[in-house]
Design an enzyme around this catalytic site. Sequence first.
Site, PDB file in Angstrom:
ATOM      1  N   ASP A  29       0.833  -1.206   0.000  1.00 24.87           N
ATOM      2  CA  ASP A  29       0.000   0.000   0.000  1.00 24.87           C
ATOM      3  C   ASP A  29       0.869   1.259   0.000  1.00 24.87           C
ATOM      4  O   ASP A  29       0.347   2.377  -0.023  1.00 24.87           O
ATOM      5  CB  ASP A  29      -1.019  -0.009   1.151  1.00 24.87           C
ATOM      6  CG  ASP A  29      -0.376  -0.067   2.525  1.00 24.87           C
ATOM      7  OD1 ASP A  29       0.870  -0.161   2.603  1.00 24.87           O
ATOM      8  OD2 ASP A  29      -1.116  -0.013   3.521  1.00 24.87           O
ATOM      9  N   SER A  30       2.196   1.067  -0.024  1.00 19.91           N
ATOM     10  CA  SER A  30       3.109   2.196  -0.259  1.00 19.91           C
ATOM     11  C   SER A  30       2.779   2.865  -1.586  1.00 19.91           C
ATOM     12  O   SER A  30       3.183   4.004  -1.828  1.00 19.91           O
ATOM     13  CB  SER A  30       4.561   1.717  -0.250  1.00 19.91           C
ATOM     14  OG  SER A  30       4.734   0.632  -1.140  1.00 19.91           O
TER      15      SER A  30
ATOM     16  N   ASP B 268      -1.108  -6.162   0.190  1.00 15.05           N
ATOM     17  CA  ASP B 268      -1.389  -5.465   1.455  1.00 15.05           C
ATOM     18  C   ASP B 268      -2.884  -5.248   1.617  1.00 15.05           C
ATOM     19  O   ASP B 268      -3.559  -4.782   0.691  1.00 15.05           O
ATOM     20  CB  ASP B 268      -0.724  -4.077   1.435  1.00 15.05           C
ATOM     21  CG  ASP B 268       0.579  -4.055   2.193  1.00 15.05           C
ATOM     22  OD1 ASP B 268       0.821  -4.937   3.026  1.00 15.05           O
ATOM     23  OD2 ASP B 268       1.372  -3.121   1.935  1.00 15.05           O
TER      24      ASP B 268
ATOM     25  N   LYS C   4      -1.150  -9.283   3.453  1.00 21.62           N
ATOM     26  CA  LYS C   4      -0.300  -8.801   4.553  1.00 21.62           C
ATOM     27  C   LYS C   4      -1.089  -7.794   5.380  1.00 21.62           C
ATOM     28  O   LYS C   4      -1.802  -6.961   4.843  1.00 21.62           O
ATOM     29  CB  LYS C   4       0.980  -8.147   4.018  1.00 21.62           C
ATOM     30  CG  LYS C   4       1.856  -7.543   5.114  1.00 21.62           C
ATOM     31  CD  LYS C   4       3.265  -7.257   4.656  1.00 21.62           C
ATOM     32  CE  LYS C   4       3.444  -6.011   3.849  1.00 21.62           C
ATOM     33  NZ  LYS C   4       3.101  -4.747   4.549  1.00 21.62           N
TER      34      LYS C   4
ATOM     35  N   GLU D 117       9.862  -3.714   9.802  1.00 20.10           N
ATOM     36  CA  GLU D 117      10.174  -2.420   9.173  1.00 20.10           C
ATOM     37  C   GLU D 117      10.835  -1.475  10.177  1.00 20.10           C
ATOM     38  O   GLU D 117      10.286  -1.210  11.248  1.00 20.10           O
ATOM     39  CB  GLU D 117       8.888  -1.794   8.600  1.00 20.10           C
ATOM     40  CG  GLU D 117       9.151  -0.440   7.946  1.00 20.10           C
ATOM     41  CD  GLU D 117       8.040   0.043   7.025  1.00 20.10           C
ATOM     42  OE1 GLU D 117       7.078  -0.695   6.756  1.00 20.10           O
ATOM     43  OE2 GLU D 117       8.164   1.192   6.554  1.00 20.10           O
TER      44      GLU D 117
HETATM   45  O1  KIV Z   1       3.624  -1.040   1.492  1.00 22.94           O
HETATM   46  C1  KIV Z   1       4.761  -1.507   1.329  1.00 22.94           C
HETATM   47  O2  KIV Z   1       5.403  -1.318   0.286  1.00 22.94           O
HETATM   48  C2  KIV Z   1       5.323  -2.315   2.410  1.00 22.94           C
HETATM   49  C3  KIV Z   1       6.789  -2.598   2.364  1.00 22.94           C
HETATM   50  C4  KIV Z   1       7.552  -1.381   2.618  1.00 22.94           C
HETATM   51  C5  KIV Z   1       7.167  -3.692   3.247  1.00 22.94           C
HETATM   52  O3  KIV Z   1       4.636  -2.682   3.301  1.00 22.94           O
END
Ligand code: KIV
Length: 257
Positions: A42-43, A81, A110, A176
């Site tokens: 979700d980044s 995510d 996740k 993280e």
């Molecule tokens: O959202 C994301 O990209 C993540 C990674 C940084 C692990 O959770």
Amino acid sequence: MKKKFLDLINKKNKSKIVSLTSYSKNIATILDNFCDIVLVGDSLGSVLYNYKSTREVSLNTMIEHSKSVRMGIKKSVMVVDMPHNTYRNPKEALKNAKKIMSKTKCDAVKLEGGKKVYEIIKTLIKNKIPVMGHLGLLPQSDTTFKFKGKKKSERDRIFKDAKLLEKAGVFSIVLECVEASLAKLITQNIKVPTIGIGASKYCDGQILVFDDLIGLNPMNYRFVKKYLNIRKEISKAISNYSEDVRKKKFPNKRNSY
Ligand code: KIV
């Protein structure tokens, strides 16, 4: 547990796990050749949409990007995510995780958190939805964005959370921005692999945001190594293109019908 997850777990103490994020098909096609895990993180909220935080990312946005990524993945474990506010209780989490799994055909989801999401993770796993945990800095709820593990109380809580996630049945845990000796302690004391981002060499594997690794994101973070200056390469190509257009060198006969 499916073979692809057992294979991942079996890498612990044998070989490092390689993982990156992807938000679209073409990049996923390349990453699939090198990665064990590809995460639709979700980044993408901050990387692609300039949102202030990942809290603004919707379930539908995650699903659409994941459908694109799925087209590029043949062998890696594909994880998606679950965005903020889609897993506030076991019932809501199960409904949304089922939607993610069925619409995107991903392998796992996740979730961020420890004790707070223990029952939720147990419910998903009981319903045959594989789960990856996420501890340390939790972007969906963090306010300081500082590394974790300085204070003893924080270290104890993260360690206990890791043991709880292991008990709940996750197949791996992202750590993280976790202080190195704490990441080492967790990695040595749980049976499932830890995947670090800013969490030292002691983790069983590493993950980075793809745009950071190739230098597309102009920001510099301590935990990122830029393996490419893609902005420079793109600028060179666009400069050549614009010069060609202006000088009427493109398109030439070969590019025309
Ligand atoms: O959202 C994301 O990209 C993540 C990674 C940084 C692990 O959770």
